[in-house]
Design an enzyme around this catalytic site. Structure first.
Site, PDB file in Angstrom:
ATOM      1  N   LYS A   1       2.357  31.314   1.465  1.00 49.41           N
ATOM      2  CA  LYS A   1       2.042  31.536   0.057  1.00 49.41           C
ATOM      3  C   LYS A   1       2.693  32.838  -0.439  1.00 49.41           C
ATOM      4  CE  LYS A   1      -0.169  27.670   0.015  1.00 49.41           C
ATOM      5  NZ  LYS A   1      -1.037  27.294   1.032  1.00 49.41           N
TER       6      LYS A   1
HETATM    7  C1  LIG Z   1      -2.072  26.163   1.224  1.00 48.58           C
HETATM    8  C2  LIG Z   1      -2.781  25.137   0.427  1.00 48.58           C
HETATM    9  C3  LIG Z   1      -4.131  24.819   0.632  1.00 48.58           C
HETATM   10  C4  LIG Z   1      -4.954  25.306   1.783  1.00 48.58           C
HETATM   11  O1  LIG Z   1      -4.902  26.602   2.043  1.00 48.58           O
HETATM   12  P1  LIG Z   1      -5.270  27.156   3.498  1.00 48.58           P
HETATM   13  O2  LIG Z   1      -5.384  28.610   3.259  1.00 48.58           O
HETATM   14  O3  LIG Z   1      -4.164  26.766   4.409  1.00 48.58           O
HETATM   15  O4  LIG Z   1      -6.566  26.541   3.906  1.00 48.58           O
HETATM   16  C5  LIG Z   1      -4.734  23.929  -0.237  1.00 48.58           C
HETATM   17  N1  LIG Z   1      -4.061  23.351  -1.218  1.00 48.58           N
HETATM   18  C6  LIG Z   1      -2.767  23.598  -1.434  1.00 48.58           C
HETATM   19  C7  LIG Z   1      -2.092  22.927  -2.568  1.00 48.58           C
HETATM   20  C8  LIG Z   1      -2.073  24.478  -0.600  1.00 48.58           C
HETATM   21  O5  LIG Z   1      -0.772  24.695  -0.819  1.00 48.58           O
END
Ligand SMILES: *Cc1c(COP(=O)(O)O)cnc(C)c1O
Length: 381
Positions: free
Chosen positions: A184
């Site tokens: 992210k």
């Molecule tokens: C990364 C992500 C998640 C989940 O996040 P985590 O921190 O890995 O649990 C949920 N939805 C979307 C669209 C994502 O890109």
């Protein structure tokens, strides 16, 4: 002659953050503590002063939001099939039924024109995703939610730093969920945050975060809800504190690189290849990802071959995402091919290209030249 391998993405972590992590490790307090509190305070400031709580994933924040909203068995939640499977797994986790509505082929987000037709007396919430950080139209989304008395859980996992018409994602709306997974735009290694509406919800979120426990007095302890083990560590929070000051520069750099992608892809001999491009938005999107859609009807090879050839040329790529409703778990619930045709075709052909702040314009040029060459060599006659 060969250039170093260009990964799909890579976090940028500065030396001050690494030193700060070492300090936390030496401090004697390494799990949830003062650093988490400080991180939450800074997140709240970034979210217009709304209550924010930090967790050890983005996934659990959505599950907890659904629990706080009282959503469970017998309820339906409308969501997008083109997302990380966490988005709908959390609906199943609370015992409710995910209802997939097809995507808009331009934004690749939930098609708001189709949402109202999917609302039934069992619908309790909308769970949209800002894919690649491109925000769902918040005005239309909340107009639909208000009209039908629905809660909203914004899966803004990819949209930290994005805005809708100048309004920063997280500063308004109902529940807003962020992820700080290393892919992210900012990271806590693993982690997430949930923006809530009031202190009552925030207290509940704290209970769900850690076994439902409420402490009082010197030795008082009560448990009224079944919580889990979702607390963020101070070590992770310190990483997040070192990332937050860079958010704007990271995202500005991502925007520049996205511009470079558009420029390279607009060259006539490249544009002629028929790649599907994302909306060219430079004001609202945080450019979490740059995704093209391969022109399957013009190619003699599949996406997997294109990815293998990119890999052989030293370039990473990714798939975000295969459509969720066609995974076995969801097929068992009755979902099938043809239920969301736009998401199915997009999911078959979408390809995420490298994009991260430490990349250069030369990297972008190399990716586009390599991809264009692969497509040319495998074009149908
Ligand atoms: C990364 C992500 C998640 C989940 O996040 P985590 O921190 O890995 O649990 C949920 N939805 C979307 C669209 C994502 O890109």
């Amino acid at each position: 002659m060969s250039a170093p391998f260009l990964p799909l993405t890579r976090p940028t972590i500065d030396d001050a953050t690494i030193a700060g992590v070492a300090e936390v490790l030496r401090s004697g307090w390494i799990t949830s503590g003062p650093k988490v509190k400080e991180f939450e305070a800074q997140l709240a400031a970034a979210c217009g002063g709304r209550p924010v709580r930090a967790f050890n994933s983005g996934t659990c924040t959505m599950e907890i939001a659904l629990r706080i909203a009282g959503i469970g068995p017998g309820h339906e939640v409308i969501t997008t099939p083109l997302s990380w499977v966490a988005t709908s797994n959390v609906v199943l986790a609370v015992g409710a039924r995910p209802v997939f509505v097809d995507i808009d082929p331009v934004t690749r987000n939930l098609d708001l024109d189709r949402v109202e037709a999917a609302i039934t007396p069992a619908t309790r919430a909308l769970l949209p995703v800002d894919l690649a950080g491109l925000p769902v139209d918040r005005d239309r989304l909340y107009a639909i939610a208000r009209r039908h008395g629905l809660r909203v859980v914004e899966d803004a996992a990819q949209a930290f730093g994005s805005n809708w018409r100048g309004r920063r994602i997280g500063t308004e709306g109902d529940f807003v969920s962020f992820s700080f997974h290393p892919n992210k735009n900012i990271t806590t290694i693993e982690g997430g945050a949930l923006v809530l509406n009031d202190e009552r919800e925030a207290k509940l979120a704290e209970q769900y975060r850690l076994q439902g426990v409420v402490r009082s007095g010197t030795d008082g302890m009560e448990v009224e809800v079944v919580g889990g083990k979702f607390n963020l560590t101070d070590v992770a929070a310190r990483v997040g504190l070192g990332q937050l000051p860079h958010l704007e520069t990271f995202n500005a750099r991502r925007r520049e690189l996205a511009r470079a992608y558009f420029a390279a892809l607009a060259a006539p001999e490249v544009a002629a290849l028929g790649l599907g491009l994302p909306p060219a938005d430079f004001t609202q999107t945080n450019w979490h990802m740059f995704q093209v859609v391969l022109p399957e009807e013009r190619l003699t090879v599949r996406r997997a071959d294109v990815m293998a050839q990119l890999q052989a040329a030293g370039i990473g790529s990714g798939v975000h995402y295969p459509p969720i409703h066609l995974f076995a778990v969801y097929r068992r619930l009755g979902w099938k091919e043809g239920d969301c045709p736009v998401a199915e075709k997009t999911g078959r052909n979408i390809l995420t290209l490298p994009l991260f702040p430490a990349m250069t314009e030369a990297d972008v040029a190399r990716v586009v030249a390599t991809l264009a060459d692969i497509l040319r060599r495998h074009a149908k006659p």
